[in-house]
Scaffold this motif. Structure first.
Motif, mmCIF file in Angstrom:
data_model
loop_
_atom_site.group_PDB
_atom_site.id
_atom_site.type_symbol
_atom_site.label_atom_id
_atom_site.label_comp_id
_atom_site.label_asym_id
_atom_site.label_seq_id
_atom_site.Cartn_x
_atom_site.Cartn_y
_atom_site.Cartn_z
ATOM 1 N N MET A 1 0.947 -1.568 -0.176
ATOM 2 C CA MET A 1 0.223 0.216 -0.238
ATOM 3 C C MET A 1 0.687 1.017 0.054
ATOM 4 S SD MET A 1 -3.618 0.054 2.231
ATOM 5 C CE MET A 1 -3.435 -1.604 1.564
ATOM 6 N N GLU A 2 0.850 2.249 -0.891
ATOM 7 C CA GLU A 2 1.944 3.830 -0.389
ATOM 8 C C GLU A 2 1.086 4.661 -0.211
ATOM 9 O OE1 GLU A 2 4.119 3.573 -2.736
ATOM 10 O OE2 GLU A 2 3.897 1.622 -3.008
ATOM 11 N N ARG A 3 1.964 4.344 1.302
ATOM 12 C CA ARG A 3 1.791 5.475 2.133
ATOM 13 C C ARG A 3 3.318 5.560 3.200
ATOM 14 N NH1 ARG A 3 -2.330 9.182 2.812
ATOM 15 N NH2 ARG A 3 -1.448 10.261 5.778
ATOM 16 N N THR A 4 3.419 6.300 2.600
ATOM 17 C CA THR A 4 5.397 6.021 3.575
ATOM 18 C C THR A 4 4.808 6.789 4.151
ATOM 19 O OG1 THR A 4 5.813 5.745 1.259
ATOM 20 C CG2 THR A 4 7.124 6.495 2.999
ATOM 21 N N SER A 5 5.539 6.757 5.624
ATOM 22 C CA SER A 5 5.571 7.652 7.042
ATOM 23 C C SER A 5 7.242 8.008 6.406
ATOM 24 C CB SER A 5 5.728 6.503 7.990
ATOM 25 O OG SER A 5 4.688 6.114 7.999
ATOM 26 N N VAL A 6 7.920 9.585 6.929
ATOM 27 C CA VAL A 6 9.156 9.438 7.178
ATOM 28 C C VAL A 6 9.050 10.184 8.266
ATOM 29 C CG1 VAL A 6 10.997 11.138 6.269
ATOM 30 C CG2 VAL A 6 9.071 10.365 4.708
ATOM 31 N N LYS A 7 10.390 9.995 9.100
ATOM 32 C CA LYS A 7 10.353 10.701 10.778
ATOM 33 C C LYS A 7 11.775 11.371 10.520
ATOM 34 C CE LYS A 7 11.507 6.219 12.789
ATOM 35 N NZ LYS A 7 12.080 6.024 13.949
ATOM 36 N N VAL B 41 -1.279 3.300 9.088
ATOM 37 C CA VAL B 41 -1.823 2.022 9.183
ATOM 38 C C VAL B 41 -3.674 2.618 8.853
ATOM 39 C CG1 VAL B 41 -1.014 0.426 10.257
ATOM 40 C CG2 VAL B 41 -3.129 2.317 11.394
ATOM 41 N N VAL B 42 -4.787 1.816 8.112
ATOM 42 C CA VAL B 42 -6.299 2.232 8.206
ATOM 43 C C VAL B 42 -6.801 1.298 7.879
ATOM 44 C CG1 VAL B 42 -5.778 2.185 4.763
ATOM 45 C CG2 VAL B 42 -6.633 3.837 5.243
ATOM 46 N N ALA B 43 -7.883 1.924 7.812
ATOM 47 C CA ALA B 43 -9.217 0.651 8.421
ATOM 48 C C ALA B 43 -9.414 -0.221 7.331
ATOM 49 C CB ALA B 43 -9.873 0.995 8.784
ATOM 50 N N LEU B 44 -9.464 -1.237 7.181
ATOM 51 C CA LEU B 44 -9.795 -1.812 5.798
ATOM 52 C C LEU B 44 -11.654 -2.645 5.835
ATOM 53 C CD1 LEU B 44 -7.085 -4.804 4.884
ATOM 54 C CD2 LEU B 44 -7.451 -2.597 3.699
ATOM 55 N N SER B 45 -12.026 -2.450 5.098
ATOM 56 C CA SER B 45 -13.542 -2.448 4.534
ATOM 57 C C SER B 45 -14.033 -4.183 4.909
ATOM 58 C CB SER B 45 -14.483 -1.816 4.086
ATOM 59 O OG SER B 45 -13.725 -2.460 2.590
ATOM 60 N N VAL B 46 -14.246 -4.655 5.956
ATOM 61 C CA VAL B 46 -14.128 -5.802 6.860
ATOM 62 C C VAL B 46 -15.556 -5.792 7.782
ATOM 63 C CG1 VAL B 46 -12.409 -6.882 6.210
ATOM 64 C CG2 VAL B 46 -12.102 -5.925 8.225
ATOM 65 N N ASP B 47 -15.830 -6.649 8.142
ATOM 66 C CA ASP B 47 -17.315 -7.020 9.022
ATOM 67 C C ASP B 47 -16.336 -6.868 10.494
ATOM 68 O OD1 ASP B 47 -18.268 -7.290 10.712
ATOM 69 O OD2 ASP B 47 -19.486 -9.159 10.021
ATOM 70 N N THR B 48 -17.025 -6.087 11.073
ATOM 71 C CA THR B 48 -15.874 -5.833 12.957
ATOM 72 C C THR B 48 -16.416 -6.381 14.114
ATOM 73 O OG1 THR B 48 -16.556 -3.561 12.605
ATOM 74 C CG2 THR B 48 -14.389 -3.805 12.517
ATOM 75 N N ASN B 64 -9.140 6.880 8.529
ATOM 76 C CA ASN B 64 -8.083 7.510 7.035
ATOM 77 C C ASN B 64 -6.729 7.039 7.805
ATOM 78 O OD1 ASN B 64 -9.915 9.430 5.654
ATOM 79 N ND2 ASN B 64 -9.398 10.614 7.323
ATOM 80 N N TRP B 65 -5.783 7.053 6.919
ATOM 81 C CA TRP B 65 -4.611 6.457 7.369
ATOM 82 C C TRP B 65 -3.590 7.491 8.457
ATOM 83 C CZ3 TRP B 65 -1.765 2.536 5.366
ATOM 84 C CH2 TRP B 65 -2.021 2.341 3.991
ATOM 85 N N ILE B 66 -3.518 6.736 9.668
ATOM 86 C CA ILE B 66 -3.035 7.558 11.035
ATOM 87 C C ILE B 66 -1.625 6.382 11.736
ATOM 88 C CG2 ILE B 66 -4.408 5.536 11.754
ATOM 89 C CD1 ILE B 66 -5.297 7.722 14.172
ATOM 90 N N SER B 67 -1.137 7.209 12.252
ATOM 91 C CA SER B 67 0.250 6.520 12.639
ATOM 92 C C SER B 67 0.217 5.323 13.953
ATOM 93 C CB SER B 67 1.674 7.095 13.036
ATOM 94 O OG SER B 67 1.423 7.913 13.562
ATOM 95 N N VAL B 68 0.998 4.468 14.651
ATOM 96 C CA VAL B 68 0.632 4.341 15.343
ATOM 97 C C VAL B 68 0.739 5.138 16.961
ATOM 98 C CG1 VAL B 68 1.972 2.699 17.204
ATOM 99 C CG2 VAL B 68 1.856 1.599 14.910
ATOM 100 N N ALA B 69 1.581 5.551 16.675
ATOM 101 C CA ALA B 69 2.077 6.899 17.400
ATOM 102 C C ALA B 69 0.615 7.549 18.417
ATOM 103 C CB ALA B 69 3.337 8.037 17.044
ATOM 104 N N GLU B 70 0.610 8.201 16.608
ATOM 105 C CA GLU B 70 -0.922 9.315 16.595
ATOM 106 C C GLU B 70 -2.555 7.422 17.134
ATOM 107 O OE1 GLU B 70 -1.462 11.260 13.257
ATOM 108 O OE2 GLU B 70 -0.282 10.194 12.691
#
Lengths: 185, 121
Positions: A1-7, B41-48, B64-70
């Motif tokens: 998947m194309e979503r790149t993180s840079v630190k 990471v981003v949520a996939l459209s699956v049954d939760t 929406n895309w969000i980092s582990v730290a967030e």
């Protein structure tokens, strides 16, 4: 998947303005995430002789800058306490590089950060924070006090100022680019 | 000395007490080594519907895309726990993973785009 993180890591001693710098360029107010550590230590109560465990919480402040629809830059401030080196390792791994903030009233508080990135070969720039007023030292004096090698850029910045912080970040990325070997596809 | 006997009551005025390691089955580090605190990471459209509430909270944050730290910051989860829970969700197909910060940044294109992005700020 194309979503790149840079630190990019923002380091420096306690109170050098790390969170201020992160906050001045971040598109969101700086967030804080915590790492909870368990430290095994020997109990002080002699009658039990049982080892006790204490928990230490280390806070990390960070911000983000959306670079393009598929690239996001995260700015991580190092924890205030220098002793949690393994957290520095996690922050530095894969990072573009680091900004080491320098407070000229307490140059020595930035020694550990300079030493850390120097040893690991992580590109960094020293950013002298003007926040604290007139600087009594010249660039050469600061370079020599911090034992910076000639290729390490030194920039002057005001961590409260968005544009100034942005210029420090740009200096770092340019420095990191300069260290890449030119013969690449 | 009186014995402490659990009366079957998990709820209390202070909330529900569950040690955090229970949530992650004692897993201490992510199996997917790409998971870094900056990895998005981003949520996939699956049954939760079958997800535990603690996990569902995370998936709901990942519209929406969000980092582990967030995720850790917004849901007030210690980083290690956030990372392991995200790992479980990725493994079970609830979340998709982006490209992490590389082991060594050697990609000139990425650095060029970061530089251009910063200059536009």
């Amino acid at each position: 998947m194309e979503r790149t993180s840079v630190k990019i890591v923002v380091a420096g001693g306690f109170g050098t303005g790390k969170t201020t710098l992160v906050g001045s360029v971040s598109e969101i107010p700086p967030l804080t995430t915590e790492e909870v550590l368990t430290e095994a230590s020997v109990g002080v109560d002699d009658t039990t002789g049982i080892e006790s465990k204490t928990h230490t919480t280390v806070a990390l402040d960070f911000g983000r800058i959306t670079i393009s629809p598929d690239v996001v830059l995260y700015l991580f401030g190092t924890p205030g306490q220098d002793r949690f080196w393994f957290i520095w390792d996690e922050l530095a791994q894969g990072a573009v590089g680091a900004i080491v903030l320098v407070d000229t009233r307490r140059l020595e508080s930035s020694f550990p950060a300079v030493d850390y990135f120097e040893r690991r070969g992580v590109p960094f720039v020293a950013a002298v924070n003007r926040f604290f007023g007139e600087c009594a030292y010249t660039e050469d004096e600061i370079r020599s006090a911090l034992e910076l090698t000639p290729e390490v850029p030194l920039v002057w910045c005001d961590a409260r100022d968005r544009n100034s912080s942005k210029l420090a970040l740009i200096a770092l990325v340019q420095h990191a680019l300069g260290r890449l070997s030119p013969a690449r596809v | 000395m009186p014995f402490d006997v659990w009366d079957g009551e998990d709820e209390s005025a202070a909330g529900r007490f569950v040690p955090l390691y229970v949530l992650v089955n004692g897993r201490t580090s992510p199996r997917d080594s790409r998971l870094d605190l900056a990895t998005q990471v981003v949520a996939l459209s699956v049954d939760t519907r079958l997800l535990d509430p603690e996990y569902l909270r995370i998936v709901e944050r990942c519209g929406n895309w969000i980092s582990v730290a967030e995720i850790g910051a917004y849901l007030q989860l210690p980083l290690t726990i956030a990372k392991v829970m995200v790992d479980v969700l990725v493994e079970q197909g609830y979340l998709g993973v982006g490209t992490p910060a590389q082991q060594k940044i050697v990609d000139r294109h990425i650095l060029d785009s970061v530089l251009a992005g910063l200059e536009r700020l």
